[in-house]
Design an enzyme around this catalytic site. Structure first.
Site, PDB file in Angstrom:
ATOM      1  N   TYR A 142       0.488  -1.254   0.295  1.00  0.00           N
ATOM      2  CA  TYR A 142      -0.224   0.039  -0.105  1.00  0.00           C
ATOM      3  C   TYR A 142       0.921   1.199   0.168  1.00  0.00           C
ATOM      4  O   TYR A 142       0.225   1.834  -0.428  1.00  0.00           O
ATOM      5  CB  TYR A 142      -1.276   0.114   1.466  1.00  0.00           C
ATOM      6  N   LYS A 191       2.794 -15.279   3.251  1.00  0.00           N
ATOM      7  CA  LYS A 191       2.966 -16.292   2.155  1.00  0.00           C
ATOM      8  C   LYS A 191       4.946 -15.971   1.605  1.00  0.00           C
ATOM      9  O   LYS A 191       5.612 -16.175   1.269  1.00  0.00           O
ATOM     10  CB  LYS A 191       3.239 -15.696   0.817  1.00  0.00           C
ATOM     11  N   ASP A 247      -6.997  -7.187   4.669  1.00  0.00           N
ATOM     12  CA  ASP A 247      -7.566  -6.398   3.760  1.00  0.00           C
ATOM     13  C   ASP A 247      -8.783  -7.766   3.140  1.00  0.00           C
ATOM     14  O   ASP A 247      -9.684  -7.285   3.125  1.00  0.00           O
ATOM     15  CB  ASP A 247      -6.862  -5.187   2.226  1.00  0.00           C
ATOM     16  N   ASP A 251     -12.068  -9.204   4.806  1.00  0.00           N
ATOM     17  CA  ASP A 251     -13.799  -8.750   3.864  1.00  0.00           C
ATOM     18  C   ASP A 251     -14.500 -10.365   4.353  1.00  0.00           C
ATOM     19  O   ASP A 251     -15.268 -10.145   4.333  1.00  0.00           O
ATOM     20  CB  ASP A 251     -13.145  -8.038   2.359  1.00  0.00           C
TER      21      ASP A 251
HETATM   22  C1  IPM Z   1     -10.117  -1.201   4.010  1.00  0.00           C
HETATM   23  C2  IPM Z   1     -10.676  -0.816   2.940  1.00  0.00           C
HETATM   24  C3  IPM Z   1      -9.505   0.128   2.243  1.00  0.00           C
HETATM   25  C4  IPM Z   1      -8.527  -0.230   2.094  1.00  0.00           C
HETATM   26  C5  IPM Z   1      -9.364   0.904   0.997  1.00  0.00           C
HETATM   27  C6  IPM Z   1     -10.874   1.878   0.928  1.00  0.00           C
HETATM   28  C7  IPM Z   1      -8.577   1.467   0.584  1.00  0.00           C
HETATM   29  O1  IPM Z   1     -10.872  -1.134   1.404  1.00  0.00           O
HETATM   30  O2  IPM Z   1     -10.292  -0.249   4.358  1.00  0.00           O
HETATM   31  O3  IPM Z   1     -10.281  -2.578   4.243  1.00  0.00           O
HETATM   32  O4  IPM Z   1      -8.164  -1.540   1.169  1.00  0.00           O
HETATM   33  O5  IPM Z   1      -7.166  -0.340   2.963  1.00  0.00           O
HETATM   34 MG    MG Z   2     -11.003  -3.454   2.488  1.00  0.00          MG
END
Ligand code: IPM
Ligand code: MG
Length: 356
Positions: A142, A191, A247, A251
């Protein structure tokens, strides 16, 4: 107590859900005798429209001068054509970095009243889902250099992923300390069969583990972890991992609880100032229609009370109010199962407030 809270309402459903979280915080302030002062800090697409940049200096200053930050969600299709350096998400990354928020904590817990929403097989869900993803937040790919160039007549894009030992060590400590307050098991995800950053990650996490002999440490490759989260999530207590893997896995972890709209997150660094937000996005498709579920943001406010303000009883009161509202059958559209009538964002906020 007097606390100043920077408020980033954001885009899409952001203003609606943040409005309800503030309503709940006000109810807490009234009941427990605190004063919360809110200071607006525009960020995201709305800030691009008003100021030309996703994170205006003045907003960053407001966040850095406040005791904590409450955030709705940023982004939306309206700003998809912005150059990469000026996208709404960029504001969020800049804010995380400028505030030094290296640890992002995202709990994945199934609410008893919502177990029917869990998309996993019932025998798997029955073993329980209660773990947290501790994600490194201001390092890795990032924040490496990004570039696109023309090479041999075609476009070539490069993103650099790098980690230093200290960046790994500090987040590893957070994970082990958290595990001590839970079931004493850390699964470090990497990884290491392919990436140098992962080999360093594994070595440093293993070193840190030596300081926590009472906590079990397991290592897992990220592809296997993605599979294990749906195969048997009950094996996890604390997952610690680098930025991009975190990330993705967070999710996945939220989705298996069946209620991504209800999961809060905290981002913290050194000290008590944090950034609190729901983990879902700005949902532009339902923005402005009073349909969003404010519970993720309300529970994020509860995390703020607990972790930044050391107000455990107040945080308990908010979480209990959410549980009670769910028990009473209050459901927004995203968690409505098998009939019944969905209530709106405002009504859900009102139902929770009235139970503080
Ligand atoms: C999160 C989101 C962010 C990330 C985006 C919006 C930049 O997906 O907070 O998980 O990737 O960190
Ligand atoms: Mg995210």
């Amino acid at each position: 107590m007097n606390k100043t809270i920077a408020v980033i309402r954001g885009d899409g459903i952001g203003p609606e859900i943040v409005g309800e979280a503030i309503g709940v915080l006000d109810a807490v302030a009234a009941k427990f005798g605190h004063t919360f002062t809110y200071r607006e800090a525009p960020m995201g697409g709305n800030a691009i429209d008003a100021f030309g940049v996703p994170l205006p200096e003045s907003s960053l200053k407001t966040c850095l001068e406040s005791d904590s930050v409450l955030l709705g969600a940023v982004g939306g299709p309206k700003w998809d054509a912005q150059p990469p350096a000026n996208r709404p998400e960029r504001g969020l990354l800049q804010l995380r970095s400028a505030m030094g928020l290296y640890t992002n904590v995202r709990p994945a817990r199934m609410f008893a009243d919502l177990s029917a929403a869990c998309p996993l097989r019932t025998d798997i869900a029955a073993r329980g889902i209660d773990f947290v993803v501790v994600r490194e937040l201001i390092g890795g790919v990032y924040f490496g250099d990004h570039s696109t160039a023309t090479v041999d007549g075609e476009q070539k894009a490069t993103d650099i992923m790098s980690y230093s030992e200290h960046e790994i060590r500090r987040v590893a400590h957070v994970a082990f300390q958290m595990a001590r307050k839970r079931r004493r098991r850390v699964t470090s995800v990497d990884k290491a069969n392919v990436l140098d950053t992962s080999r360093l990650w594994r070595r440093v996490v293993t070193e840190v583990a030596a300081e926590y002999p009472d906590v079990e440490l397991l290592h897992m490759y990220v592809d296997n972890a993605a599979m294990q989260i749906v195969r048997d999530p009950s094996q996890f207590d604390v997952i610690v991992t680098e930025n991009l893997f975190g990330d993705i896995l967070s999710d996945e972890a939220s989705q298996i609880t069946g209620s991504i709209g209800m999961i809060p997150s905290s981002s913290m660094g050194q000290g008590t100032r944090g950034l609190y937000e729901p983990i879902h996005g700005s949902a532009p498709d339902i923005a402005g229609q009073d349909k969003a579920n404010p519970i993720g943001t309300i529970l994020a406010a509860a995390m703020m009370l607990r972790y930044s303000f050391d107000m455990a009883a107040e945080a308990d009161a908010v979480e209990a109010a959410v549980d009670a509202a769910l028990k009473a059958g209050c459901r927004c559209g995203d968690i409505l199962l098998g009939g019944g009538t969905a209530i709106g964002c405002r009504e859900m906020g009102c139902q929770i407030r009235s139970r503080i």
